[in-house]
Design a protein around this motif. Structure first.
Motif, PDB file in Angstrom:
ATOM      1  N   ALA A 199       0.816  -1.202   0.000  1.00 34.03           N
ATOM      2  CA  ALA A 199       0.000   0.000   0.000  1.00 34.03           C
ATOM      3  C   ALA A 199       0.851   1.253   0.000  1.00 34.03           C
ATOM      4  O   ALA A 199       1.934   1.286   0.579  1.00 34.03           O
ATOM      5  N   THR A 200       0.335   2.273  -0.643  1.00 31.54           N
ATOM      6  CA  THR A 200       0.893   3.605  -0.471  1.00 31.54           C
ATOM      7  C   THR A 200       0.307   4.193   0.814  1.00 31.54           C
ATOM      8  O   THR A 200      -0.658   3.662   1.377  1.00 31.54           O
ATOM      9  N   GLY A 201       0.866   5.290   1.255  1.00 30.36           N
ATOM     10  CA  GLY A 201       0.311   5.950   2.427  1.00 30.36           C
ATOM     11  C   GLY A 201      -1.138   6.349   2.226  1.00 30.36           C
ATOM     12  O   GLY A 201      -1.957   6.298   3.153  1.00 30.36           O
ATOM     13  N   GLU A 202      -1.480   6.708   0.978  1.00 30.72           N
ATOM     14  CA  GLU A 202      -2.840   7.136   0.658  1.00 30.72           C
ATOM     15  C   GLU A 202      -3.829   5.984   0.786  1.00 30.72           C
ATOM     16  O   GLU A 202      -4.954   6.166   1.244  1.00 30.72           O
ATOM     17  N   GLY A 203      -3.403   4.773   0.357  1.00 28.14           N
ATOM     18  CA  GLY A 203      -4.324   3.644   0.365  1.00 28.14           C
ATOM     19  C   GLY A 203      -4.373   2.875   1.670  1.00 28.14           C
ATOM     20  O   GLY A 203      -5.285   2.063   1.886  1.00 28.14           O
ATOM     21  N   LYS A 204      -3.418   3.120   2.543  1.00 27.84           N
ATOM     22  CA  LYS A 204      -3.294   2.330   3.764  1.00 27.84           C
ATOM     23  C   LYS A 204      -4.562   2.357   4.619  1.00 27.84           C
ATOM     24  O   LYS A 204      -5.009   1.328   5.134  1.00 27.84           O
ATOM     25  N   LEU A 205      -5.171   3.522   4.766  1.00 23.31           N
ATOM     26  CA  LEU A 205      -6.361   3.643   5.601  1.00 23.31           C
ATOM     27  C   LEU A 205      -7.511   2.809   5.054  1.00 23.31           C
ATOM     28  O   LEU A 205      -8.220   2.132   5.802  1.00 23.31           O
ATOM     29  N   LEU A 206      -7.701   2.834   3.729  1.00 23.50           N
ATOM     30  CA  LEU A 206      -8.757   2.033   3.118  1.00 23.50           C
ATOM     31  C   LEU A 206      -8.558   0.560   3.428  1.00 23.50           C
ATOM     32  O   LEU A 206      -9.493  -0.144   3.835  1.00 23.50           O
ATOM     33  N   TYR A 207      -7.334   0.076   3.248  1.00 23.86           N
ATOM     34  CA  TYR A 207      -7.077  -1.341   3.466  1.00 23.86           C
ATOM     35  C   TYR A 207      -7.280  -1.727   4.930  1.00 23.86           C
ATOM     36  O   TYR A 207      -7.770  -2.817   5.232  1.00 23.86           O
ATOM     37  N   GLU A 208      -6.927  -0.828   5.830  1.00 25.35           N
ATOM     38  CA  GLU A 208      -7.123  -1.118   7.255  1.00 25.35           C
ATOM     39  C   GLU A 208      -8.603  -1.254   7.585  1.00 25.35           C
ATOM     40  O   GLU A 208      -8.991  -2.113   8.395  1.00 25.35           O
ATOM     41  N   THR A 209      -9.452  -0.446   6.970  1.00 26.01           N
ATOM     42  CA  THR A 209     -10.888  -0.554   7.231  1.00 26.01           C
ATOM     43  C   THR A 209     -11.455  -1.868   6.695  1.00 26.01           C
ATOM     44  O   THR A 209     -12.529  -2.295   7.127  1.00 26.01           O
ATOM     45  N   CYS A 210     -10.730  -2.510   5.771  1.00 28.80           N
ATOM     46  CA  CYS A 210     -11.172  -3.792   5.214  1.00 28.80           C
ATOM     47  C   CYS A 210     -10.487  -4.981   5.890  1.00 28.80           C
ATOM     48  O   CYS A 210     -10.587  -6.112   5.405  1.00 28.80           O
ATOM     49  N   GLY A 211      -9.772  -4.730   6.981  1.00 24.29           N
ATOM     50  CA  GLY A 211      -9.195  -5.820   7.751  1.00 24.29           C
ATOM     51  C   GLY A 211      -7.741  -6.108   7.505  1.00 24.29           C
ATOM     52  O   GLY A 211      -7.185  -7.025   8.108  1.00 24.29           O
ATOM     53  N   PHE A 212      -7.083  -5.339   6.640  1.00 22.83           N
ATOM     54  CA  PHE A 212      -5.654  -5.540   6.403  1.00 22.83           C
ATOM     55  C   PHE A 212      -4.859  -4.830   7.496  1.00 22.83           C
ATOM     56  O   PHE A 212      -5.221  -3.748   7.941  1.00 22.83           O
ATOM     57  N   ARG A 213      -3.767  -5.472   7.913  1.00 23.62           N
ATOM     58  CA  ARG A 213      -2.927  -4.923   8.964  1.00 23.62           C
ATOM     59  C   ARG A 213      -1.483  -4.804   8.481  1.00 23.62           C
ATOM     60  O   ARG A 213      -0.963  -5.715   7.816  1.00 23.62           O
ATOM     61  N   PRO A 214      -0.803  -3.703   8.818  1.00 30.64           N
ATOM     62  CA  PRO A 214       0.596  -3.533   8.402  1.00 30.64           C
ATOM     63  C   PRO A 214       1.491  -4.584   9.045  1.00 30.64           C
ATOM     64  O   PRO A 214       1.335  -4.896  10.228  1.00 30.64           O
ATOM     65  N   ILE A 215       2.421  -5.137   8.260  1.00 31.99           N
ATOM     66  CA  ILE A 215       3.372  -6.098   8.819  1.00 31.99           C
ATOM     67  C   ILE A 215       4.819  -5.675   8.572  1.00 31.99           C
ATOM     68  O   ILE A 215       5.744  -6.331   9.051  1.00 31.99           O
ATOM     69  N   GLY A 216       5.039  -4.591   7.845  1.00 29.22           N
ATOM     70  CA  GLY A 216       6.402  -4.131   7.611  1.00 29.22           C
ATOM     71  C   GLY A 216       6.474  -3.246   6.385  1.00 29.22           C
ATOM     72  O   GLY A 216       5.495  -3.077   5.663  1.00 29.22           O
ATOM     73  N   GLU A 217       7.649  -2.688   6.164  1.00 28.36           N
ATOM     74  CA  GLU A 217       7.869  -1.793   5.036  1.00 28.36           C
ATOM     75  C   GLU A 217       8.925  -2.356   4.094  1.00 28.36           C
ATOM     76  O   GLU A 217       9.718  -3.219   4.456  1.00 28.36           O
ATOM     77  N   GLY A 218       8.920  -1.833   2.888  1.00 30.30           N
ATOM     78  CA  GLY A 218       9.974  -2.108   1.921  1.00 30.30           C
ATOM     79  C   GLY A 218      10.472  -0.792   1.380  1.00 30.30           C
ATOM     80  O   GLY A 218      10.160   0.285   1.905  1.00 30.30           O
ATOM     81  N   ILE A 219      11.252  -0.854   0.321  1.00 30.78           N
ATOM     82  CA  ILE A 219      11.754   0.366  -0.320  1.00 30.78           C
ATOM     83  C   ILE A 219      11.937   0.092  -1.799  1.00 30.78           C
ATOM     84  O   ILE A 219      12.222  -1.039  -2.207  1.00 30.78           O
ATOM     85  N   THR A 220      11.719   1.103  -2.605  1.00 26.83           N
ATOM     86  CA  THR A 220      11.942   0.979  -4.050  1.00 26.83           C
ATOM     87  C   THR A 220      12.984   1.993  -4.499  1.00 26.83           C
ATOM     88  O   THR A 220      13.158   3.046  -3.877  1.00 26.83           O
ATOM     89  N   TYR A 221      13.644   1.642  -5.582  1.00 26.02           N
ATOM     90  CA  TYR A 221      14.604   2.539  -6.241  1.00 26.02           C
ATOM     91  C   TYR A 221      14.298   2.502  -7.725  1.00 26.02           C
ATOM     92  O   TYR A 221      13.876   1.468  -8.261  1.00 26.02           O
ATOM     93  N   TRP A 222      14.517   3.641  -8.415  1.00 25.13           N
ATOM     94  CA  TRP A 222      14.137   3.748  -9.818  1.00 25.13           C
ATOM     95  C   TRP A 222      15.245   4.403 -10.620  1.00 25.13           C
ATOM     96  O   TRP A 222      15.845   5.383 -10.191  1.00 25.13           O
ATOM     97  N   ARG A 223      15.477   3.811 -11.773  1.00 23.87           N
ATOM     98  CA  ARG A 223      16.460   4.361 -12.725  1.00 23.87           C
ATOM     99  C   ARG A 223      15.705   4.773 -13.970  1.00 23.87           C
ATOM    100  O   ARG A 223      15.218   3.937 -14.714  1.00 23.87           O
ATOM    101  N   HIS A 224      15.566   6.084 -14.159  1.00 24.40           N
ATOM    102  CA  HIS A 224      14.716   6.616 -15.236  1.00 24.40           C
ATOM    103  C   HIS A 224      15.475   6.832 -16.533  1.00 24.40           C
ATOM    104  O   HIS A 224      14.878   6.940 -17.570  1.00 24.40           O
TER     105      HIS A 224
END
Length: 224
Positions: A199-224
């Motif tokens: 989830a993005t920060g924006e979508g996290k609240l929606l998913y929590e209301t549907c029963g999803f719970r945070p279990i950890g974070e990751g990270i992305t890197y991009w080469r444009h």
């Protein structure tokens, strides 16, 4: 208990599945797994990184953009030396789907689509994976008074976990319950007992209301 490593394996399997079945490519080079498909060119959760193995993959990518998905404990220095920039941090989330139902008439499960036109027309071709047998991928579309309003995918991984991917409700149609309806539709369609997503920060609240719970974070890197 579902772990971040479980989430990473499900996402890697999804990217591999789409690349393999939609005319792309998948290859491995030591600890590196690369996918090249409708999700773009991606380096999937390497346990370690070296400049030499990374360079081989980038040479194959040419001038196209490349994404790298990492666990927080992997040293990103080779990526930075190769010109990658730090991207967004996915929130890994998981849910028990027991008792979840889907009964919103505004959402349809589909195996083909006429909703994509112009520069987005090629997206409809991705629904080919929903027609493979045995079924492992499901696509749902949401409509608001007949107008295409959003979409979501789910995928049945080999571990028994369902993954939810590429879920979006277009801005004019938000705050009408369509996100919840899409999420429930693809989760129930998968037949799985548990599901994961990032989830993005924006979508996290929606998913929590549907029963999803945070279990950890990751990270992305991009080469444009």
């Amino acid at each position: 208990m579902i772990t971040v490593a479980d989430c990473e394996r499900v996402q890697t399997e999804w990217f591999r599945y789409r690349a393999t079945n939609l005319g792309g490519a998948v290859w491995e080079d030591g600890p590196l797994t690369w996918t090249d498909g409708p999700d773009g060119r991606n380096l999937m959760f390497p346990s370690t990184l070296t400049d030499a193995t990374l360079l081989r993959g980038l040479l194959r990518a040419g001038t196209r953009p490349v994404g790298a998905w990492l666990s927080l404990d992997v040293d990103p220095a080779p990526l930075l030396r190769a010109g990658f920039e730090r991207g967004w941090s996915p929130w890994w989330m998981a849910a028990d789907l027991t008792g979840m139902t889907a009964a919103d008439p505004r959402v349809e499960l589909q195996t083909s689509s006429t909703d994509y036109e112009g520069e987005h027309a090629s997206y409809a071709g991705q629904l080919a994976v929903t027609r493979l047998r045995p079924t492992r991928a499901w696509y749902a579309a949401a409509y608001d008074e007949g107008r295409f309003a959003g979409r979501a995918w789910s995928f049945a991984s080999s571990s028994g976990l369902a993954g939810v991917f590429d879920m979006a409700v277009w801005p004019p149609f938000r705050r009408r319950g369509l996100g919840t309806a899409l999420l429930r539709a693809v989760c129930v369609a998968s037949g799985a007992q548990r599901a994961i997503l990032n989830a993005t920060g924006e979508g996290k609240l929606l998913y929590e209301t549907c029963g999803f719970r945070p279990i950890g974070e990751g990270i992305t890197y991009w080469r444009h």
